[in-house]
Design an enzyme around this catalytic site. Structure first.
Site, PDB file in Angstrom:
ATOM      1  N   LYS A   1       4.895 -30.902   7.346  1.00  0.00           N
ATOM      2  CA  LYS A   1       4.544 -31.957   6.399  1.00  0.00           C
ATOM      3  C   LYS A   1       4.007 -31.301   5.120  1.00  0.00           C
ATOM      4  O   LYS A   1       3.267 -30.305   5.204  1.00  0.00           O
ATOM      5  CB  LYS A   1       3.480 -32.851   7.024  1.00  0.00           C
ATOM      6  CG  LYS A   1       3.028 -34.015   6.185  1.00  0.00           C
ATOM      7  CD  LYS A   1       2.010 -34.867   6.958  1.00  0.00           C
ATOM      8  CE  LYS A   1       1.554 -36.070   6.169  1.00  0.00           C
ATOM      9  NZ  LYS A   1       0.588 -36.885   6.922  1.00  0.00           N
TER      10      LYS A   1
ATOM     11  N   SER B   1       1.819 -41.803   7.369  1.00  0.00           N
ATOM     12  CA  SER B   1       2.260 -41.101   6.192  1.00  0.00           C
ATOM     13  C   SER B   1       3.241 -39.970   6.467  1.00  0.00           C
ATOM     14  O   SER B   1       3.924 -39.515   5.535  1.00  0.00           O
ATOM     15  CB  SER B   1       1.042 -40.533   5.452  1.00  0.00           C
ATOM     16  OG  SER B   1       0.387 -39.582   6.257  1.00  0.00           O
TER      17      SER B   1
ATOM     18  N   SER C   1      -1.056 -41.507  11.226  1.00  0.00           N
ATOM     19  CA  SER C   1       0.099 -40.978  10.506  1.00  0.00           C
ATOM     20  C   SER C   1       1.051 -40.100  11.302  1.00  0.00           C
ATOM     21  O   SER C   1       2.122 -39.756  10.800  1.00  0.00           O
ATOM     22  CB  SER C   1      -0.355 -40.194   9.288  1.00  0.00           C
ATOM     23  OG  SER C   1      -0.666 -41.083   8.266  1.00  0.00           O
TER      24      SER C   1
HETATM   25  N1  GLN Z   1      -1.874 -45.608   7.452  1.00  0.00           N
HETATM   26  C1  GLN Z   1      -3.129 -44.929   7.439  1.00  0.00           C
HETATM   27  C2  GLN Z   1      -3.662 -44.830   6.039  1.00  0.00           C
HETATM   28  O1  GLN Z   1      -2.968 -45.220   5.166  1.00  0.00           O
HETATM   29  C3  GLN Z   1      -2.982 -43.605   8.095  1.00  0.00           C
HETATM   30  C4  GLN Z   1      -2.947 -42.436   7.204  1.00  0.00           C
HETATM   31  C5  GLN Z   1      -2.992 -41.133   7.946  1.00  0.00           C
HETATM   32  O2  GLN Z   1      -3.145 -41.077   9.165  1.00  0.00           O
HETATM   33  N2  GLN Z   1      -2.928 -40.047   7.195  1.00  0.00           N
HETATM   34  O3  GLN Z   1      -4.743 -44.388   5.825  1.00  0.00           O
END
Ligand code: GLN
Length: 477
Positions: free
Chosen positions: A77, A152, A176
């Site tokens: 990532k 994400s 994420s």
């Molecule tokens: N959807 C969550 C957020 O927007 C998760 C983000 C993550 O785990 N990096 O914060």
């Protein structure tokens, strides 16, 4: 080379002479080319990956002992430092920035002979649930191109889903890894907070962030965890004990497991009816498979998303203050210092990141701290206490990963609150630091995959993984 099914089988083919690392890398490079429209990779390290593959082939053939991840083709990532490679966190503010050191996780992967094939698209600074917040365009779900991959770590999930690499390394601050894994039908593991060093992971919310794994099966995720976990002098929050030893009461070997679930979750109005029905049936069938099942009263469900967004944005507002156009990254043109910082941050941060920085700054400000941050911290404490109590009664908890399957790009309106609320089932594990995994088990009538989430007590990945194997082996209907 034939399609990849597991690291073990792949390595057997390597040692038996039926495949080579170069062939494997070429296979993935070809798939990446054909799948370019999916927009998963922001950069492919083609020449470098082929060179490393050829060196590994030589090493193996010369009889030198090979690493645990010998020849495994991995995507990172775009939020994990890989020395002398670009790293942008899906943001314009870090466009063309180069890492000057390796994340601990990268050191560990390379030490065990892995091949890093490229850097993967993600929501800007890992903030989002659809990958639509990337400054580098949408990633498409390979099962249905009109749908999001989740976020994400969207690029990382689709890369494994579409066979563009064997394993992806992502990060999970509020879901994420698990949510995009669920949307794409692959395994997504978020280890306990501290299990994997965060050194070299770009910070979003430091008391939540954890590096996680996307894999095709649980055994591969387990092997990856084995390699990337461990204490680290560069991260004081990294757990000292090795995960295989840290759980003195090793439930993995005992005969009967007790699985808990929150009945309130299945009654939640946000949960898709088909997902609810499949989960209920799955749970109802468990006693036939020698599991004990226990409902757990849980009345804090509606507090967890607000607590998560107050605390993570507060941490983010502080963490992201370093992007000021002076130390590194993009810099706007102005001779006035304050103006320069303002212009840099307004130009090069995306909308969602700015929203969160402002929200975080607001909740931290005098007069509001007590009203928001202190309360959210209390919720976090209550949840942690509740978690300890729950795991004195059950070995693991089953829940949905996400209230819906992957939604269409056109489906969600621009309401960020709706997007936040969809994190309802994943953020619990991050608020409490417990390990959790997304297991793909079902197919929805809309054709999209979905599965279950399993959560175990803090530092108990051993139970989490052995239970996952048992549950994944059960009939899926
Ligand atoms: N959807 C969550 C957020 O927007 C998760 C983000 C993550 O785990 N990096 O914060």
């Amino acid at each position: 080379m034939l399609g990849f099914s597991s690291i073990k089988d792949y390595q057997l083919s390597l040692s038996g002479g039926a495949a080579t690392c170069v062939e494997a890398v070429n296979f993935y490079l070809q798939n990446i080319k054909e799948g370019k429209y999916l927009n998963t990779f922001l950069e492919v390290f083609e020449t470098e990956a082929l060179k490393r593959a050829s060196e590994l082939d030589k090493k193996r053939k010369s009889g030198v002992v090979t690493g645990k991840l010998h020849g495994v083709v991995i995507g990172l990532k775009d939020i994990i430092c890989f020395k002398d490679h670009k790293l942008s966190a899906g943001s314009k503010i870090l466009e063309n920035f180069q890492s000057v050191y390796n994340a601990t996780v990268v050191e560990k992967l390379l030490h065990e002979d892995a091949i890093v094939i490229g850097r993967q698209n993600c929501d800007e600074f890992a903030m989002g649930s659809s990958n639509m917040n990337s400054a580098y365009g949408n990633v498409l779900n390979a099962a249905d191109n009109t749908r999001v991959p989740g976020g994400s770590s969207g690029g990382s999930a689709v890369s494994v889903q579409a066979d563009l690499c064997m394993i992806s390394i992502g990060s999970d601050t509020g879901g994420s890894v698990r949510q995009p894994a669920d949307f794409c039908g692959v395994v997504g593991l978020k280890p306990s907070y501290g299990r994997v060093s965060r050194y070299g992971l770009i910070a979003y919310a430091s008391s939540f962030d954890q590096i996680g794994i996307f894999a095709k099966n649980i055994e591969d995720a387990e092997l990856m965890l084995d390699v990337i976990s461990g204490a680290d002098n560069f991260d004081s929050t990294a757990l000292k004990a090795f995960y295989k030893e840290s759980n003195s009461k090793n439930n993995a070997e005992k005969g009967k497991f007790t699985l808990g679930y929150f009945p309130s979750v299945f009654e939640h109005p946000s949960l898709d009816a088909e997902i609810a029905a499949a989960q209920k049936k799955f749970i109802a069938d468990l006693p036939k498979e020698n599991f004990e099942v226990k409902p757990i009263a849980f009345d804090l469900l509606d507090y967890i998303v607000p607590a998560y967004y107050i605390l993570t944005t507060a941490e983010a507002s502080s963490n992201l203050s370093r992007y000021d156009g002076i130390k590194y990254g993009k810099s706007a043109d102005s001779n006035d210092l304050t103006e320069k910082i303002k212009l840099t941050r307004s130009h090069y941060f995306g909308k969602e990141v700015k929203r969160r920085i402002m929200l975080g700054t607001f909740v931290l400000s005098e007069g509001y701290f007590e009203a928001y941050v202190s309360k959210a911290q209390k919720v976090r404490r209550l949840l942690t206490e509740k978690t300890k109590e729950m795991f004195s009664q059950v070995d693991a908890i089953i829940s949905p990963v996400s209230p819906t399957t992957a939604f269409k790009f056109s489906e969600k309106n621009n309401d960020p609150v709706q997007m936040f609320l969809a994190d309802i089932f994943t953020v619990f594990a991050n608020l409490t630091g417990i390990p959790a995994i997304a297991l793909p088990l079902f197919t929805h009538s809309n054709g999209m995959p979905f599965g279950i989430q399993l959560m175990a007590s803090h530092a108990n990945e051993l139970t989490l993984l052995s239970l996952s194997k048992k549950l994944a082996g059960l009939s899926k209907n």
